[in-house]
Enzyme design. Sequence first.
Site, PDB file in Angstrom:
ATOM      1  N   ARG A 103       0.855  -1.184   0.000  1.00  0.00           N
ATOM      2  CA  ARG A 103       0.000   0.000   0.000  1.00  0.00           C
ATOM      3  C   ARG A 103       0.892   1.235   0.000  1.00  0.00           C
ATOM      4  O   ARG A 103       2.069   1.173   0.353  1.00  0.00           O
ATOM      5  CB  ARG A 103      -0.932   0.020   1.222  1.00  0.00           C
ATOM      6  CG  ARG A 103      -0.208   0.026   2.560  1.00  0.00           C
ATOM      7  CD  ARG A 103      -1.186   0.053   3.726  1.00  0.00           C
ATOM      8  NE  ARG A 103      -1.972   1.258   3.760  1.00  0.00           N
ATOM      9  CZ  ARG A 103      -1.564   2.390   4.336  1.00  0.00           C
ATOM     10  NH1 ARG A 103      -0.378   2.473   4.910  1.00  0.00           N
ATOM     11  NH2 ARG A 103      -2.338   3.443   4.354  1.00  0.00           N
TER      12      ARG A 103
ATOM     13  N   ARG B  80      -2.989  10.722   1.515  1.00  0.00           N
ATOM     14  CA  ARG B  80      -3.804  11.457   2.478  1.00  0.00           C
ATOM     15  C   ARG B  80      -4.448  12.660   1.805  1.00  0.00           C
ATOM     16  O   ARG B  80      -3.757  13.422   1.123  1.00  0.00           O
ATOM     17  CB  ARG B  80      -2.945  11.915   3.660  1.00  0.00           C
ATOM     18  CG  ARG B  80      -2.305  10.765   4.403  1.00  0.00           C
ATOM     19  CD  ARG B  80      -1.481  11.288   5.553  1.00  0.00           C
ATOM     20  NE  ARG B  80      -0.674  10.227   6.151  1.00  0.00           N
ATOM     21  CZ  ARG B  80       0.299  10.437   7.022  1.00  0.00           C
ATOM     22  NH1 ARG B  80       0.585  11.671   7.396  1.00  0.00           N
ATOM     23  NH2 ARG B  80       0.984   9.432   7.519  1.00  0.00           N
TER      24      ARG B  80
ATOM     25  N   ARG C 103      20.482  -5.040   1.830  1.00  0.00           N
ATOM     26  CA  ARG C 103      20.950  -3.844   1.153  1.00  0.00           C
ATOM     27  C   ARG C 103      21.752  -3.055   2.173  1.00  0.00           C
ATOM     28  O   ARG C 103      21.445  -3.040   3.364  1.00  0.00           O
ATOM     29  CB  ARG C 103      19.789  -2.995   0.648  1.00  0.00           C
ATOM     30  CG  ARG C 103      19.071  -3.585  -0.540  1.00  0.00           C
ATOM     31  CD  ARG C 103      19.923  -3.574  -1.792  1.00  0.00           C
ATOM     32  NE  ARG C 103      20.082  -2.219  -2.326  1.00  0.00           N
ATOM     33  CZ  ARG C 103      20.957  -1.901  -3.261  1.00  0.00           C
ATOM     34  NH1 ARG C 103      21.783  -2.805  -3.745  1.00  0.00           N
ATOM     35  NH2 ARG C 103      21.038  -0.665  -3.706  1.00  0.00           N
TER      36      ARG C 103
ATOM     37  N   ARG D 267      18.853  10.464  -0.305  1.00  0.00           N
ATOM     38  CA  ARG D 267      18.419  11.601   0.499  1.00  0.00           C
ATOM     39  C   ARG D 267      19.608  12.334   1.092  1.00  0.00           C
ATOM     40  O   ARG D 267      20.711  11.802   1.173  1.00  0.00           O
ATOM     41  CB  ARG D 267      17.467  11.160   1.599  1.00  0.00           C
ATOM     42  CG  ARG D 267      18.020  10.145   2.589  1.00  0.00           C
ATOM     43  CD  ARG D 267      16.942   9.731   3.580  1.00  0.00           C
ATOM     44  NE  ARG D 267      17.433   8.752   4.546  1.00  0.00           N
ATOM     45  CZ  ARG D 267      16.728   8.306   5.575  1.00  0.00           C
ATOM     46  NH1 ARG D 267      15.504   8.748   5.779  1.00  0.00           N
ATOM     47  NH2 ARG D 267      17.226   7.404   6.415  1.00  0.00           N
TER      48      ARG D 267
ATOM     49  N   GLU E  54      23.131  10.045   1.619  1.00  0.00           N
ATOM     50  CA  GLU E  54      22.946   8.621   1.871  1.00  0.00           C
ATOM     51  C   GLU E  54      22.863   7.870   0.539  1.00  0.00           C
ATOM     52  O   GLU E  54      21.962   8.110  -0.262  1.00  0.00           O
ATOM     53  CB  GLU E  54      21.659   8.428   2.671  1.00  0.00           C
ATOM     54  CG  GLU E  54      21.467   7.052   3.250  1.00  0.00           C
ATOM     55  CD  GLU E  54      20.286   6.997   4.200  1.00  0.00           C
ATOM     56  OE1 GLU E  54      19.307   6.298   3.855  1.00  0.00           O
ATOM     57  OE2 GLU E  54      20.328   7.665   5.255  1.00  0.00           O
TER      58      GLU E  54
ATOM     59  N   TYR F  32      13.088  -5.985   9.262  1.00  0.00           N
ATOM     60  CA  TYR F  32      13.259  -4.550   9.490  1.00  0.00           C
ATOM     61  C   TYR F  32      12.278  -4.097  10.561  1.00  0.00           C
ATOM     62  O   TYR F  32      11.064  -4.300  10.432  1.00  0.00           O
ATOM     63  CB  TYR F  32      13.047  -3.747   8.207  1.00  0.00           C
ATOM     64  CG  TYR F  32      13.267  -2.270   8.442  1.00  0.00           C
ATOM     65  CD1 TYR F  32      14.546  -1.752   8.482  1.00  0.00           C
ATOM     66  CD2 TYR F  32      12.192  -1.420   8.674  1.00  0.00           C
ATOM     67  CE1 TYR F  32      14.758  -0.410   8.746  1.00  0.00           C
ATOM     68  CE2 TYR F  32      12.394  -0.080   8.935  1.00  0.00           C
ATOM     69  CZ  TYR F  32      13.683   0.422   8.965  1.00  0.00           C
ATOM     70  OH  TYR F  32      13.893   1.751   9.243  1.00  0.00           O
TER      71      TYR F  32
ATOM     72  N   ASP G  57      11.053  -0.809  13.223  1.00  0.00           N
ATOM     73  CA  ASP G  57      11.189   0.542  13.756  1.00  0.00           C
ATOM     74  C   ASP G  57      11.631   0.428  15.212  1.00  0.00           C
ATOM     75  O   ASP G  57      11.521  -0.631  15.827  1.00  0.00           O
ATOM     76  CB  ASP G  57       9.854   1.287  13.674  1.00  0.00           C
ATOM     77  CG  ASP G  57       9.504   1.684  12.242  1.00  0.00           C
ATOM     78  OD1 ASP G  57      10.436   1.970  11.471  1.00  0.00           O
ATOM     79  OD2 ASP G  57       8.302   1.701  11.900  1.00  0.00           O
TER      80      ASP G  57
END
Length: 377
Positions: free
Chosen positions: A170, A174, A247, A278, A298, A346, A348
């Site tokens: 997804r 917004r 990666r 970025r 980066e 991964y 958070d």
Amino acid sequence: MYDYLIVGAGLFGSVFAYEANQRGKKCLVIDKRNHVAGNIYTKEVNGINVHEYGAHIFHTSNKEIWEYVNQFAEFNRYTNSPVARYKEELYNLPFNMNTFHALWGVKTPQEAKEYISREIANTYTEEPKNLEEQALNLVGKDIYEKLIKGYTEKQWGKRATELPSFIIKRLPVRFTYDNNYFNDKYQGIPEGGYTKMIEKMLEGIEVRLNTDYFSHKQELDAMAHTVVYTGMIDQYYEYCYGALEYRSLRFETEQLAMENYQGNAVVNYTEYEVPYTRIIEHKHFEFNTSKDTIITREYPKTWNLGDEPYYPVNDEKNMEIFLNYQMLAEKETNVIFGGRLANYQYYDMHHVIEKALNTVKQECQKKPEVCCKKGSI
């Protein structure tokens, strides 16, 4: 003897060490690097806290986790509102009404929804076979080509038509003029940087840096009843089923004699021809007013054995390999595997903390004596 040998002074290892120490357990924390805090390590350079391993913004909707981290640091009100740059055009992220107005000149949510619907209808594929087809089905051509395609191809080192569709399940769209990237209730950066937060967790606990676990494994294992391992699970088992893929990243940091380089903490470069994904301007994470600034470019890169692993490649081939390692891990009686590398996932930061706390709870259930001092969480 130590009760726990904790391999890795990152977030998982530090939370576990703190909780075990609170329960009167003797811990030894080791790390092969010359600092604690793992990839959330921040280093003060001329009054600016530099995120040495990429930007980390703490966010969660879990009040208990938010209150937990606030024991160790006071968090500022930083809100992640990245900007995307495509050629000479600038767009707000996540995709919102500011983005849609800049793209198409629409002013109302209804106009934006109708425009996106037309875009999707023009390129719709019944059964998307790759990431490109999946993204076009979700947001249409304009958003995909300007804000997704190049960035994603740089990040994964492959063309979007070569990437599986499941990578993008997804995309956040917004229909409000809100540039806050996260929907979470709590968000911020610890004042003074993440390193100080981790150092407070590890107060009163023995920590040995510049210590490679695998160079002294037999000796270190003999020093503790239980090992808490937060490194690469395939390395622990000597790559017996093969090496898992990741990666990696390369960082290029420089100090500039100016107060403000880009006006935002994070600017994404979505054009494929720009080699970095970025630029981070570190002072903006903490509203720093220094006369100079420090920026970091980066660069995604192919991971080779020995490189720092950042993002697991959770495709079918690698998950099959990981499941073999996971079955070995489940048979261990005195080794606990935790964190993104040991779980090949991964996470958070709030997920890492939650999983570390849950691991302590599981230890309490298996070994009630672990909770003998100050009770369970």
